[in-house]
Design an enzyme around this catalytic site. Structure first.
Site, PDB file in Angstrom:
ATOM      1  N   LYS A 130       0.873  -1.180   0.000  1.00 16.07           N
ATOM      2  CA  LYS A 130       0.000   0.000   0.000  1.00 16.07           C
ATOM      3  C   LYS A 130       0.906   1.224   0.000  1.00 16.07           C
ATOM      4  O   LYS A 130       2.035   1.171   0.475  1.00 16.07           O
ATOM      5  CB  LYS A 130      -0.890   0.013   1.259  1.00 16.07           C
ATOM      6  CG  LYS A 130      -2.102   0.888   1.130  1.00 16.07           C
ATOM      7  CD  LYS A 130      -3.235   0.193   0.394  1.00 16.07           C
ATOM      8  CE  LYS A 130      -4.379   1.136   0.117  1.00 16.07           C
ATOM      9  NZ  LYS A 130      -5.555   0.423  -0.443  1.00 16.07           N
ATOM     10  N   ASP A 170      -7.029   4.418  -4.594  1.00 17.04           N
ATOM     11  CA  ASP A 170      -7.710   4.216  -3.303  1.00 17.04           C
ATOM     12  C   ASP A 170      -8.350   5.575  -2.996  1.00 17.04           C
ATOM     13  O   ASP A 170      -8.586   6.360  -3.929  1.00 17.04           O
ATOM     14  CB  ASP A 170      -6.705   3.788  -2.213  1.00 17.04           C
ATOM     15  CG  ASP A 170      -7.388   3.337  -0.919  1.00 17.04           C
ATOM     16  OD1 ASP A 170      -8.003   2.268  -0.911  1.00 17.04           O
ATOM     17  OD2 ASP A 170      -7.329   4.067   0.090  1.00 17.04           O
TER      18      ASP A 170
END
Ligand code: NDP
Length: 448
Positions: A130, A170
């Site tokens: 991430k 995201d």
């Protein structure tokens, strides 16, 4: 859990907190996984001896860097950014980028850690990662966002690649940002590759990627209800969020005959007593996703706006938290149970606190954690990687068919891992199913 298992969990968490001080979100995500898998793990000497749990909770590496950019007024700004390459036992690192002022190393570590098991559940060859920055795209001009993305990629491009690490979007990173990032990557590397997913469909993006997370969550919800002799049609669904995941969850719910009674954003929520209509969905999509305004700007008959509040006090049979982490706490969970909720299906990552999880479990509420129910997004990203590698593109129907299959399989694996007396504990089921594959691969690789 036996007393010995509880003791082992406490000991492990004490060590983890010592090694990772002040990273509350990361502690929370690890505790949830370890609590599920520990009874199984402790019975496997080979895994314990190989210290799989200690190793899988330590990222392979964290790249931390400064992103300097210039505003339209020629003022210099500097933001913090990270890429957490957590674990690549199952495939190249894979996970989104988040641009939001709340982004810290702890938030990205929790998201990267969750991503390992989510990606494992999809059955596709993807490791967990991430990244992101505390940059706030809100209120920035198009050119400011472009300059930020270009500056970010100027550092990031050294660390990623189609067989190394493949970022995606995201919160705060949608099609526009992915395109700017991809454009800069190509400029720096002078070659086209599927190094990012969520690209526009005219330049290598997959059909259904935009819809995948929300649609996939609803596919999962349908399996979960069916497994427990319930059905979706006619049920009232409270959704939080008014972004990519929330909108496409609502879209599929409307198609399946459910009633969407709320949507929310960071300023408040709307309550649509009779259920959202298709026209209202379109209008809201324009306001939020195209014009980037707030839900307060939406006015329609039968719709109430509640400023500064969350939607969990509204009566509903199903709750779908689709905004952000820890947006549903024990008080909210108590309200939902009191109002007759039967299922909670997470579109967001870790939206429920540990206290809320406990309340749902005590009341035998069906509760799908994000790592299972929102895996449709990364699954279609994985399919985008496959299409890029093969230099082909599948039709919308083909991708949707594969997405449905993947969600069905994830559901099945959760049921197989953790169903007792007719009730599936989806949290334990998804953690066990996701973890076992990663642990097996790590054991096979030896001490690396
Ligand atoms: P978006 O940025 O498109 O939308 C996020 C929505 O949540 C917005 O409506 C935003 O409000 C609201 N929100 C964000 N932060 C807060 C907060 N602190 N309090 C209240 N509301 C907030 O993001 P996505 O829809 O892409 O992502 C939502 C969640 O789903 C995240 O947890 C993400 O990690 C997860 N997820 C996303 C995937 C994807 O494919 N996009 C895949 C898997 C998981 P506002 O509009 O006011 O900013």
């Amino acid at each position: 859990m036996t007393d010995a298992e509880k003791k082992a969990l406490e000991k492990f968490m004490t060590g983890l907190k010592k090694r990772n001080p002040h990273e509350e979100e990361f502690h929370q995500a690890v505790e949830e996984v370890v609590a599920s898998i520990l009874p199984w793990y402790l019975q496997h000497d080979d895994y314990c001896k190989a210290q799989i749990l200690e190793r899988v909770t330590e990222p392979d590496r964290i790249i931390s860097f400064r992103v300097t950019w210039e505003t339209d007024n020629e003022e210099i700004r500097a933001n913090r950014a990270w890429r957490v390459q957590f674990n690549h036992a199952l495939g190249p690192y894979k996970g989104g980028l988040r641009f939001h002022p709340s982004v810290t190393q702890s938030v990205l570590k929790f998201l990267g850690f969750e991503q390992i098991f989510k990606n494992s559940l999809t059955g596709l060859p993807m490791g967990g990662a991430k990244g992101g920055s505390n940059f706030n795209p809100k209120g920035k001009s198009q050119s400011e966002v472009m300059r930020f993305c270009q500056s970010m990629m100027t550092e990031l491009h050294r660390h990623i690649g189609e067989d190394i690490d493949v970022p995606a979007g995201d919160i705060g990173v949608g099609g526009r940002e992915v395109s700017y990032l991809f454009g800069q990557y190509m400029r720096l590397e002078n070659r086209w590759s599927g190094v990012l997913t969520g690209k526009g469909q005219s330049f290598g993006g997959s059909a259904v990627r935009t819809e995948a997370t929300g649609w996939g969550a609803v596919y999962f919800l349908e399996h979960m209800l069916k497994q427990h002799d319930e059905e979706l049609e006619g049920k009232r669904v409270a959704i939080s969020g008014a972004g990519n995941v929330a909108f496409y969850a609502a879209d599929k719910l409307l198609e399946e005959g459910a009633k969407v009674v709320t949507l929310s954003d960071s300023k408040g929520f709307i309550h649509v007593k009779d259920g959202l209509s298709r026209d209202q969905w379109q209008e809201l999509y324009q306001i939020k996703e195209v014009q980037r305004r707030t839900l307060a700007d939406f006015q329609s008959e039968g719709v109430e706006y509640h400023e500064g509040q969350r939607p969990w006090g509204v009566p509903c049979e199903i709750a779908m938290p689709c905004a952000t982490q820890n947006e549903l706490d024990d008080v909210d969970a108590g309200d939902l149970v009191k109002n007759g909720v039967i299922a909670v299906c997470e579109g967001a990552n870790m939206p429920t606190t540990i206290g809320a999880i406990r309340i749902f479990k005590e009341n035998r509420i069906l509760h799908a954690p994000g790592k299972a129910s929102n895996a449709g997004g990364v699954a279609v990203s994985g399919l985008e990687q496959s299409q890029n590698a093969l230099r082909i593109s599948w039709s919308r129907e083909e991708v949707d068919r594969r997405l449905r299959d993947i969600m069905k399989n994830i559901h099945r694996r959760c049921v197989e891992e953790s169903t007792h007396n007719g009730y599936t504990n989806y949290i334990d089921g998804s953690n066990l199913a996701g973890f076992k594959k990663v642990a097996e691969a790590m054991l096979a690789y030896g001490a690396v």
